[in-house]
Design a protein around this motif. Structure first.
Motif, PDB file in Angstrom:
ATOM      1  N   PHE A  68       0.851  -1.183   0.000  1.00  0.00           N
ATOM      2  CA  PHE A  68       0.000   0.000   0.000  1.00  0.00           C
ATOM      3  C   PHE A  68       0.888   1.234   0.000  1.00  0.00           C
ATOM      4  O   PHE A  68       2.007   1.218   0.533  1.00  0.00           O
ATOM      5  CB  PHE A  68      -0.921   0.020   1.231  1.00  0.00           C
ATOM      6  CG  PHE A  68      -0.180  -0.001   2.545  1.00  0.00           C
ATOM      7  CD1 PHE A  68       0.159   1.187   3.192  1.00  0.00           C
ATOM      8  CD2 PHE A  68       0.187  -1.194   3.126  1.00  0.00           C
ATOM      9  CE1 PHE A  68       0.845   1.170   4.392  1.00  0.00           C
ATOM     10  CE2 PHE A  68       0.868  -1.220   4.338  1.00  0.00           C
ATOM     11  CZ  PHE A  68       1.200  -0.027   4.971  1.00  0.00           C
ATOM     12  N   ALA A  69       0.408   2.291  -0.611  1.00  0.00           N
ATOM     13  CA  ALA A  69       1.037   3.613  -0.532  1.00  0.00           C
ATOM     14  C   ALA A  69       2.537   3.582  -0.795  1.00  0.00           C
ATOM     15  O   ALA A  69       3.321   4.215  -0.075  1.00  0.00           O
ATOM     16  CB  ALA A  69       0.748   4.248   0.831  1.00  0.00           C
ATOM     17  N   GLY A  70       2.953   2.828  -1.802  1.00  0.00           N
ATOM     18  CA  GLY A  70       4.361   2.798  -2.169  1.00  0.00           C
ATOM     19  C   GLY A  70       5.241   1.937  -1.295  1.00  0.00           C
ATOM     20  O   GLY A  70       6.473   2.020  -1.383  1.00  0.00           O
ATOM     21  N   HIS A  71       4.645   1.088  -0.456  1.00  0.00           N
ATOM     22  CA  HIS A  71       5.404   0.212   0.435  1.00  0.00           C
ATOM     23  C   HIS A  71       4.930  -1.235   0.293  1.00  0.00           C
ATOM     24  O   HIS A  71       3.757  -1.488   0.016  1.00  0.00           O
ATOM     25  CB  HIS A  71       5.239   0.625   1.900  1.00  0.00           C
ATOM     26  CG  HIS A  71       5.743   1.996   2.211  1.00  0.00           C
ATOM     27  ND1 HIS A  71       4.964   3.121   2.032  1.00  0.00           N
ATOM     28  CD2 HIS A  71       6.948   2.422   2.687  1.00  0.00           C
ATOM     29  CE1 HIS A  71       5.666   4.191   2.390  1.00  0.00           C
ATOM     30  NE2 HIS A  71       6.869   3.792   2.794  1.00  0.00           N
ATOM     31  N   VAL A  72       5.845  -2.148   0.543  1.00  0.00           N
ATOM     32  CA  VAL A  72       5.516  -3.559   0.722  1.00  0.00           C
ATOM     33  C   VAL A  72       5.817  -3.888   2.177  1.00  0.00           C
ATOM     34  O   VAL A  72       6.957  -3.725   2.640  1.00  0.00           O
ATOM     35  CB  VAL A  72       6.333  -4.461  -0.220  1.00  0.00           C
ATOM     36  CG1 VAL A  72       5.989  -5.929   0.021  1.00  0.00           C
ATOM     37  CG2 VAL A  72       6.074  -4.094  -1.682  1.00  0.00           C
ATOM     38  N   ALA A  73       4.789  -4.315   2.912  1.00  0.00           N
ATOM     39  CA  ALA A  73       4.929  -4.579   4.344  1.00  0.00           C
ATOM     40  C   ALA A  73       5.169  -6.065   4.575  1.00  0.00           C
ATOM     41  O   ALA A  73       4.364  -6.907   4.173  1.00  0.00           O
ATOM     42  CB  ALA A  73       3.682  -4.117   5.086  1.00  0.00           C
TER      43      ALA A  73
END
Length: 442
Positions: A380-385
């Protein structure tokens, strides 16, 4: 749908369409969210938290499990299991491999009483609204010692919630907690438990139900209102633990299933086989990925496999676009986010590929400290968690170079995958369900 015949009507239709898309994106109705891909389109999602910071609520769950939470508007649903005492005489169904009796060395818990639960929580406060027992008694087969009988993630359409417990059944509850129907069909799981989660398509709830050596493996669809079986397709594949995905290709919908011997696509309305290609030749656990005109099917043990497949009406010799044989984990599903495919091993090593060609962008990316992973990543939002078994979530910046830009924690072990909905992240810990981020609308 009729074309609007005025500028005003066209504007209204546009506003409605955008609003509808936004509402749909706020829900996380199934395993790995919308489309089963682990990707949220929401931008206002927290990227930093700690046990004493940015936790909206924390609710103790009355049972354990590895299933992920799902979210629809103001409701959160999750399953759980309680393991009880040994039941004299209780034991797993027998298994055979190559004609000989087989007992997996890591199987456990078939000799005990279990209680399988379905819970609904208030998304704003974390209060448990209802807690219903779907099944109580002995189990048909064992589970892996690191697994859980509450492993499959439920699915909801906003009116009903469907919870699957493998050989102990599929259960449909309405939003008041009333059990509407159940469908129970016993089958062996090689003593390792069930991993596949239910999928909804139009008026159907679909289960990929592969077993032991594959003699009775099937994909089966039930009417989601009544529980009546609508179709059943036999599969010549051995036991798997993956969840199928729905793919739009060649002007039709396809249900694509991971499998050891074969990757098979079905018409989700009828169960008719549409195409097949050789399988992953490994334990089929991962959920297929969809994007860039491809379905990317992966496996991690005993062989590491990544197969990019062209869905739809494609000649058999053109079905496979590319393959790759490194970088995947045993249990963890991978993720396709934006222009890149991210593969993750069990100890947090990241590989980034171009999903269209298989070209390697980077290999060997690592999280800051030694860690192991069971839950699958979300983006999400430019991140991979990436959430580890220690409960730490490493924020990987999306892109062709490896950069961990933050580390967050909920302060307890985590064995499930996060959910994202209405500006919050929901993480199921070993004992608690956490809601991370402010109240929607704040």
């Amino acid at each position: 749908m009729c074309r609007p015949c005025s500028v005003v009507l066209s504007g209204l239709v546009l506003v409605f369409s955008v609003s509808a898309a936004r509402v749909a994106a706020e829900n996380w109705p199934q395993w790995r969210g919308p489309g089963g891909q682990g990707v949220s389109t929401e931008e206002q999602v927290p990227t930093a938290w700690a046990p004493d910071r940015n936790i909206a609520w924390k609710t103790e769950l009355p049972g354990s499990g590895h299933s992920s939470p799902i979210v629809w508007d103001d409701r959160v649903f999750v399953t759980a299991v309680n393991e009880g005492d040994v039941v004299p005489g209780a034991k797993a169904v027998p298994h055979t491999v190559d004609g000989k009796e087989f007992i997996h060395p890591d199987t456990t818990a078939a000799d005990k009483k279990h209680t399988f639960r379905v819970l609904a929580l208030d998304a704003k406060s974390g209060k448990i609204l209802w807690d219903k027992v779907a099944y109580e008694g002995t189990v048909y087969d064992g589970r892996h010692r690191r697994s859980s009988f509450a492993g499959p993630t439920p699915v909801t359409d906003g009116t009903m919630v469907y919870a699957y417990f493998g050989p102990e059944g599929l259960y449909a509850f309405d939003y008041s907690g009333k059990q509407v129907w159940n469908a129970v069909e016993k089958f062996p799981t090689l003593g390792l438990g069930t991993g596949t989660s239910p999928v909804l398509y139009e008026k159907l709830v679909i289960i990929q139900r592969d077993e032991d050596n594959g003699e009775k493996s099937v994909v089966v669809a039930y009417d989601k209102a009544s529980g009546k079986e609508v179709w059943r397709s036999k599969r010549d594949v051995q036991i798997s633990w993956g969840t199928p995905v729905l793919v739009s290709a060649s002007g039709r919908m396809e249900l694509v299933t991971n499998g050891t011997e074969a990757i098979i696509a079905y018409d989700p309305a009828t169960g008719k086989e549409l195409w097949r290609t050789p399988g992953v030749q490994s334990n089929a656990i991962h959920t297929p990925l969809v994007g860039k005109g491809l379905v990317i099917v992966t496996a991690g043990f005993p062989a590491k496999r990544v197969i990019a497949i062209r869905p739809g009406q494609v000649p058999d010799d053109k079905r496979v676009a590319w393959e790759y044989s490194k970088g995947t984990g045993y249990v963890i599903s991978n993720i396709l986010y934006g222009d890149y495919l991210y593969l993750l091993t069990d100890n947090g090593i990241v590989t980034c590929l171009n999903p269209e060609t298989g070209e390697v962008k980077y290999e060997g990316g690592r999280v800051p400290v030694p860690a192991r992973f069971m839950g699958s990543p979300v983006a999400f939002a430019g991140h991979v968690a990436l959430t580890s078994e220690d409960g730490d979530t490493y924020m990987l910046k999306a892109g062709p170079s490896h950069q961990i830009v933050g580390t967050n924690s909920v302060g307890e072990p985590v064995y499930s995958s996060p959910a994202i909905a209405n500006g919050r992240i929901y993480i199921r810990g070993e004992k608690h369900l956490f809601a991370i981020g402010g109240v929607s609308g704040d």
